[in-house]
Design a protein around this motif. Structure first.
Motif, PDB file in Angstrom:
ATOM      1  N   ARG A  77     -10.741-105.674  50.154  1.00  5.84           N
ATOM      2  CA  ARG A  77     -10.756-104.290  50.647  1.00  5.84           C
ATOM      3  C   ARG A  77     -10.302-103.375  49.513  1.00  5.84           C
ATOM      4  N   PRO A  78     -11.217-103.048  48.621  1.00  7.67           N
ATOM      5  CA  PRO A  78     -10.822-102.348  47.387  1.00  7.67           C
ATOM      6  C   PRO A  78     -10.209-100.973  47.623  1.00  7.67           C
ATOM      7  N   LEU A  79     -10.736-100.187  48.549  1.00  7.81           N
ATOM      8  CA  LEU A  79     -10.209 -98.841  48.756  1.00  7.81           C
ATOM      9  C   LEU A  79      -8.829 -98.878  49.396  1.00  7.81           C
ATOM     10  N   THR A  80      -8.619 -99.796  50.322  1.00  6.79           N
ATOM     11  CA  THR A  80      -7.283 -99.961  50.906  1.00  6.79           C
ATOM     12  C   THR A  80      -6.281-100.393  49.838  1.00  6.79           C
ATOM     13  N   ALA A  81      -6.722-101.332  48.972  1.00 10.30           N
ATOM     14  CA  ALA A  81      -5.850-101.792  47.891  1.00 10.30           C
ATOM     15  C   ALA A  81      -5.499-100.641  46.953  1.00 10.30           C
ATOM     16  N   LEU A  82      -6.499 -99.797  46.649  1.00 17.20           N
ATOM     17  CA  LEU A  82      -6.226 -98.671  45.746  1.00 17.20           C
ATOM     18  C   LEU A  82      -5.248 -97.691  46.388  1.00 17.20           C
ATOM     19  N   ALA A  83      -5.384 -97.450  47.688  1.00 18.73           N
ATOM     20  CA  ALA A  83      -4.442 -96.547  48.374  1.00 18.73           C
ATOM     21  C   ALA A  83      -3.015 -97.087  48.283  1.00 18.73           C
ATOM     22  N   MET A  84      -2.850 -98.403  48.409  1.00 18.30           N
ATOM     23  CA  MET A  84      -1.514 -98.994  48.311  1.00 18.30           C
ATOM     24  C   MET A  84      -0.976 -98.868  46.885  1.00 18.30           C
ATOM     25  N   LEU A  85      -1.836 -99.023  45.887  1.00 19.11           N
ATOM     26  CA  LEU A  85      -1.403 -98.875  44.496  1.00 19.11           C
ATOM     27  C   LEU A  85      -1.015 -97.428  44.189  1.00 19.11           C
ATOM     28  N   LEU A  86      -1.753 -96.479  44.744  1.00 17.33           N
ATOM     29  CA  LEU A  86      -1.408 -95.074  44.551  1.00 17.33           C
ATOM     30  C   LEU A  86      -0.055 -94.747  45.192  1.00 17.33           C
ATOM     31  N   ALA A  87       0.164 -95.297  46.373  1.00 19.18           N
ATOM     32  CA  ALA A  87       1.466 -95.088  47.019  1.00 19.18           C
ATOM     33  C   ALA A  87       2.588 -95.713  46.199  1.00 19.18           C
ATOM     34  N   ALA A  88       2.317 -96.908  45.639  1.00 16.13           N
ATOM     35  CA  ALA A  88       3.326 -97.557  44.799  1.00 16.13           C
ATOM     36  C   ALA A  88       3.637 -96.713  43.568  1.00 16.13           C
ATOM     37  N   VAL A 129     -12.259 -93.263  42.296  1.00 17.91           N
ATOM     38  CA  VAL A 129     -11.745 -92.341  41.280  1.00 17.91           C
ATOM     39  C   VAL A 129     -11.400 -90.988  41.909  1.00 17.91           C
ATOM     40  N   SER A 130     -12.135 -90.609  42.945  1.00 20.88           N
ATOM     41  CA  SER A 130     -11.807 -89.358  43.649  1.00 20.88           C
ATOM     42  C   SER A 130     -10.447 -89.471  44.336  1.00 20.88           C
ATOM     43  N   MET A 131     -10.155 -90.638  44.907  1.00 17.35           N
ATOM     44  CA  MET A 131      -8.843 -90.842  45.535  1.00 17.35           C
ATOM     45  C   MET A 131      -7.725 -90.734  44.496  1.00 17.35           C
ATOM     46  N   ALA A 132      -7.948 -91.333  43.316  1.00 17.06           N
ATOM     47  CA  ALA A 132      -6.913 -91.297  42.283  1.00 17.06           C
ATOM     48  C   ALA A 132      -6.661 -89.871  41.803  1.00 17.06           C
ATOM     49  N   LEU A 133      -7.747 -89.134  41.524  1.00 14.16           N
ATOM     50  CA  LEU A 133      -7.585 -87.751  41.065  1.00 14.16           C
ATOM     51  C   LEU A 133      -6.994 -86.879  42.172  1.00 14.16           C
ATOM     52  N   GLY A 134      -7.402 -87.121  43.408  1.00 10.18           N
ATOM     53  CA  GLY A 134      -6.861 -86.362  44.539  1.00 10.18           C
ATOM     54  C   GLY A 134      -5.380 -86.585  44.702  1.00 10.18           C
ATOM     55  N   MET A 135      -4.920 -87.813  44.461  1.00  7.46           N
ATOM     56  CA  MET A 135      -3.487 -88.094  44.573  1.00  7.46           C
ATOM     57  C   MET A 135      -2.698 -87.338  43.498  1.00  7.46           C
TER      58      MET A 135
END
Length: 403
Positions: A77-88, A129-135
């Motif tokens: 689940r790549p997008l879920t994993a990325l959300a957890m990494l952004l939170a970390a 990448v949009s999630m990362a920039l948005g964060m």
């Protein structure tokens, strides 16, 4: 048996492991930058008050747990994993007392962006990448609204690394897709080339057999009343040639049908490739049909590569077929000259010498194509003294040994 070589060691490491290693490396670097190392008068950066307190350690442990869990989920689940990494990354930055998310805290996110863009569809990569920039934008916005200072330049650098990581992954994805298209195109072209080769083989085999059948049937018709035994032998030869031709056609069609169904051809149904070793049999069959074939070999006989051996045989077979069908003569001569760097084939007759005008053209064109594919030389035409001549020179690799 074909053995697939193992992947390089770095290729065998799962993407989630790389993400976990990046997170651990960034955590170690962050700690080392905030203590005084040997030879330094002061630390590179000052540690925030909570960096050594129990609440700071709890937040760091929570961030690490989120990062490791995100690494484990990256493949499924790549997008879920990325959300957890952004939170970390956000939790880890809270401990540092800085105005922007640091590059070290975003390193694991960059690694994840690369793998997502490289392995997932383009839409998923763009979303990531949009999630990362948005964060990053959300982080700066919250601090501005709270009246706190921000590090715009540092945040811009982090955003640039995220975009670069995505671009590298996307480039890897496109390269792999392009290589796969080339592989499929090469496989399709190989199938087409093989079918063209089978078509040429079928043409040569059928044309020769039909020529022999026509000659034998004509001979039988002429002597059926005066020499019934000879007529019977001729018709037996016609039957044998017909059965062999049908059997060959059946094997070829079965092989083509198996290829259409995605199965490899059954080797037991395929006849071995013919070559110059079968020339005596071909000459005997043609002589029995009424056209004498005299075979002369010059030079030292040696084993030829299979494609050259088959092409030389097919050129001779097609030339003899043209003699039987069009020359109007009872004899032809075949010369095979084994030279140091090539093998030369020469087929001559004393017939009408009009093979190039009477022939439909497929035989000569096929012979010329065979020779061209092997980078040889081919000539065919009437002889000045009468008759017709076909010559072919096929280059042979020098490493081919003698028999």
């Amino acid at each position: 048996m074909h053995v697939t070589p193992p992947l390089p060691l770095l290729k065998r490491v799962p993407p989630g492991t790389w993400v976990a290693l990046a997170w651990c490396a960034s955590a170690v670097f962050t700690f080392l930058a905030r203590i005084r190392l040997p030879g330094e008068e002061t630390p590179d950066e000052l540690a925030a008050a909570q960096f050594y307190r129990w609440d700071g350690l709890v937040i760091l442990a929570l961030a690490t747990a989120l990062a490791l869990a995100g690494g484990r989920l990256l493949s499924r689940r790549p997008l879920t994993a990325l959300a957890m990494l952004l939170a970390a990354a956000g939790f880890a930055t809270m401990n540092l007392g800085v105005g922007a998310i640091q590059l070290t805290q975003f390193l694991a996110v960059d690694v994840a962006l690369y793998f997502i863009a490289a392995a997932r569809p383009r839409r998923t990569g763009v979303t990531a990448v949009s999630m990362a920039l948005g964060m990053l934008v959300a982080w700066l916005t919250v601090r501005l609204l709270s009246g706190w200072g921000i590090g715009a330049s540092a945040e811009l650098a982090v955003a640039m690394t995220a975009v670069v990581a995505w671009l590298l992954g996307d480039a890897s994805h496109r390269t792999r897709e392009y290589a796969e298209r080339l592989r499929l195109q090469a496989a399709t072209q190989a199938v087409t080339d093989e079918r063209l080769r089978i078509a040429r083989e079928m043409h040569d085999m059928v044309a020769h057999s039909i020529g022999i059948i026509a000659l034998q049937a004509g001979a039988a018709a002429r002597v059926v009343h005066t020499q019934p035994d000879a007529a019977r032998e001729a018709m037996t030869a016609v039957e044998t040639a017909g059965r062999e031709t049908l059997a060959g056609l059946r094997r070829m069609l079965v092989a083509l049908r198996q290829a259409d169904q995605g199965r490899a051809p059954d080797p037991s149904r395929l006849s071995p490739a013919e070559g110059l070793a079968d020339l005596d049999r071909l000459a005997a069959a043609t002589t029995a049909a009424g056209v004498s074939v005299q075979v002369t070999r010059q030079g030292e006989r040696r084993q030829l590569p299979s494609d050259i051996d088959l092409s030389a045989f097919r050129i001779i077979q097609e030339s003899i077929t043209n003699v039987v069908r069009h020359a109007g003569t009872t004899a032809c001569r075949v010369t095979i000259d084994y030279r140091d760097e090539e093998v030369a084939v020469d087929v001559t007759d004393d017939g009408r010498g009009r093979g190039s005008t009477i022939d439909t053209g497929f035989g000569l064109v096929g012979m010329r194509e065979r020779v061209a594919l092997l980078h040889g030389e081919f000539t065919a035409g009437p002889r000045p003294e009468g008759g017709f001549r076909v010559t072919a020179r096929l280059p042979v690799p020098v490493q081919v040994g003698a028999r």
